[in-house]
Design a protein around this motif. Structure first.
Motif, PDB file in Angstrom:
ATOM      1  N   TYR A 191       0.878  -1.131  -0.283  1.00 36.75           N
ATOM      2  CA  TYR A 191      -0.380  -0.001   0.095  1.00 36.75           C
ATOM      3  C   TYR A 191       0.598   1.247   0.412  1.00 36.75           C
ATOM      4  N   LYS A 199      -8.506   4.985   2.471  1.00 39.66           N
ATOM      5  CA  LYS A 199      -9.266   4.527   1.370  1.00 39.66           C
ATOM      6  C   LYS A 199     -10.106   5.933   0.626  1.00 39.66           C
ATOM      7  N   LYS A 202     -11.669   2.866  -4.351  1.00 37.09           N
ATOM      8  CA  LYS A 202     -11.888   1.378  -4.545  1.00 37.09           C
ATOM      9  C   LYS A 202     -10.219   0.757  -5.009  1.00 37.09           C
ATOM     10  N   ILE A 204      -6.520  -1.287  -5.162  1.00 33.77           N
ATOM     11  CA  ILE A 204      -6.626  -2.598  -4.208  1.00 33.77           C
ATOM     12  C   ILE A 204      -5.027  -1.372  -2.965  1.00 33.77           C
ATOM     13  N   ASP A 206      -5.337   1.667  -2.483  1.00 31.25           N
ATOM     14  CA  ASP A 206      -6.049   2.669  -1.214  1.00 31.25           C
ATOM     15  C   ASP A 206      -6.261   1.668  -0.084  1.00 31.25           C
ATOM     16  N   LYS A 207      -6.176   0.659  -0.342  1.00 25.24           N
ATOM     17  CA  LYS A 207      -7.173  -0.542   0.957  1.00 25.24           C
ATOM     18  C   LYS A 207      -6.766  -0.094   2.149  1.00 25.24           C
ATOM     19  N   LYS A 208      -5.557  -0.038   2.545  1.00 29.41           N
ATOM     20  CA  LYS A 208      -4.676   0.082   4.032  1.00 29.41           C
ATOM     21  C   LYS A 208      -3.418   0.807   3.306  1.00 29.41           C
ATOM     22  N   CYS A 334      -7.486  -4.561  -8.460  1.00 25.05           N
ATOM     23  CA  CYS A 334      -7.326  -5.256  -7.276  1.00 25.05           C
ATOM     24  C   CYS A 334      -6.722  -6.380  -7.660  1.00 25.05           C
ATOM     25  N   ASP A 338      -8.792 -12.036  -7.114  1.00 24.57           N
ATOM     26  CA  ASP A 338     -10.099 -11.276  -7.491  1.00 24.57           C
ATOM     27  C   ASP A 338     -10.748 -11.651  -8.755  1.00 24.57           C
TER      28      ASP A 338
END
Length: 446
Positions: A191, A199, A202, A204, A206-208, A334, A338
């Motif tokens: 990340y 976030k 959406k 991936i 930016d997930k954490k 993603c 996925d």
């Protein structure tokens, strides 16, 4: 992004460029990365840190160390397979620059080996416990003295960002931390952003978040060398290094399948679930007579696990190559799995693990213990450090400080640095050492 930059052998402090063709084939720089991680004290402490089952007394449940070793093995296979295909597609990488398939495998293996090196004791509940101290505990009182991003670093204490700190933070006699190649550091960073905004998309990436405020300059240096793409002009946010997707896939494959296996071996999940759900993933490869010829449950589950991991490795490689251009342009948003044809089966396996293992009474009870231990350690250590800095230390504070390492930044004028240093120290403790220190503080003996 281009592979020539992304495969940089540069290390912190280098003044001359490292050329792949000039590397010693018996010990190339990317393999040195692996060795440096293996021999680091931070990596060794993973042998006594929780993967899923905290403080387990069994001999087959995975710790952070065994999990990390397995992820690195899967990562090496993923990297080598992708490396072969990339060199066929981009022959100049081999013919002109001298890269080999094993280079990709070595980078992914090293980054995968280190992927959990920043995780605190007691599993993911350890991260949450540190954050809870600053959100609702005594640490909340420091909020007004910190910038929003500094405070968010502490409230959302993140093992990934802590791992980057371990790998790159300079200290006396160790400039540049463990001094890994920038390619490995890039692949490690799942990340590549700071803690705020949370976030924002959406995507991936930016997930954490993966970089504390204290390591912004270090990561900017790595990102510029590798040619990572900036995703915004506001703050730190970059596209992932392409090989990060393989590190993530290796981790996803291992925890999906092996946490499930641990649950079965512990008796939390029935063996029939393994045959029912894993056989849907390995239906093209399973040989029923081989499965039923195995006499023990452990051997039967091991057979299914090996086939499932092999199947998912091959598929992850195909997905990566099919999306290479989008990955290089930063548009692939993603995780590789996925896009898996087995996504539904993977989700089913994970759901069973959540219901039967992650939320089992044994896990929850021990996570509660972890919360209490970490809260006590943070309360005691932050008070001692800040009282010492403010010249208001009690005799008890002085005794506490004598038991802390010299590397702890107790006298730094910056409050954020002092607080993060304490959190960092606690994060490095093994489960057993954290409990031992807790007992000393509580006067419970040894």
């Amino acid at each position: 992004m281009n592979w020539e930059q992304l495969l940089s052998l540069k290390r912190f402090g280098d003044t001359n460029k490292r050329i792949r063709k000039e590397q010693d084939e018996n010990r190339i720089g990317f393999e040195v990365d692996y060795d440096r991680i293996i021999f680091s004290s931070e990596f060794r402490s993973l042998q006594d840190k929780t993967q899923v089952i905290p403080l387990s007394n069994t001999d087959f449940v995975h710790t952070r160390l065994t999990h990390s070793l397995e992820v690195s093995v899967v990562g090496r296979s993923l990297g080598r397979s992708v490396g072969h295909k990339l060199l066929e597609k981009h022959p100049h990488l081999k013919n002109i620059h001298g890269y080999h398939p094993n280079d990709f495998g070595a980078i992914v293996a090293a980054a995968a080996l280190a992927h959990d090196i920043g995780n605190p004791p007691f599993g993911h509940s350890g991260e949450k416990a540190i954050g809870e101290f600053f959100i609702n505990g005594e640490g909340k009182g420091y909020k007004a003295q910190l910038t929003p991003k500094q405070y968010q670093d502490l409230c959302d204490f993140e093992g990934n960002a802590n791992g980057f700190k371990i790998l790159t933070e300079s200290r006396a006699g160790r400039p540049g931390g463990i001094r890994l190649s920038y390619a490995t550091l890039g692949a490690f960073t799942k990340y590549p952003k700071e803690s705020l905004p949370k976030k924002p998309t959406k995507h991936i990436a930016d997930k954490k978040y993966g970089v504390f405020q204290s390591e912004i300059e270090n990561f900017e240096d790595v990102a510029q060398e590798l040619g990572l793409l900036k995703r915004t002009d506001k703050g730190l946010s970059y596209s992932r290094h392409p090989l990060t997707f393989l590190v993530e896939a290796a981790d996803d494959i291992c925890y999906t399948i092996i946490d499930f296996e641990d649950g079965i071996n512990l008796g939390l999940i029935q063996e029939e679930y393994a045959l029912e759900y894993l056989s849907k993933i390995i239906r093209k490869n399973i040989i029923p007579e081989h499965y039923y010829a195995l006499e023990t449950q452990k051997d039967r589950i091991g057979y299914l696990r090996a086939l499932a991991i092999g199947t998912l490795i091959n598929e992850a490689v195909d997905i990566f190559m099919a999306n290479e251009e989008a990955i290089l342009s930063g548009d692939f948003d993603c995780a590789l799995l996925d896009k898996s044809a087995y996504e539904a089966q993977i989700k089913d396996v994970i759901k069973i693990s959540i219901d039967k293992v992650y939320q089992s009474t044994e896990v929850i009870d021990k996570e509660i213990v972890g919360y209490g231990v970490i809260n006590t350690l943070l309360s005691t250590y932050t008070s001692a450090v800040n009282n010492s800095y403010n010249n208001t230390a009690s005799n008890y504070d002085t005794l506490i400080l004598k038991g802390l390492p010299d590397t702890l930044k107790t006298n730094d004028k910056d409050l954020y640095t002092r607080l993060l240093s304490v959190c960092h120290y606690v994060s490095l403790l093994s489960d057993s050492k954290a409990i031992l220190d807790y007992k000393k503080i509580k006067g419970l003996g040894f």
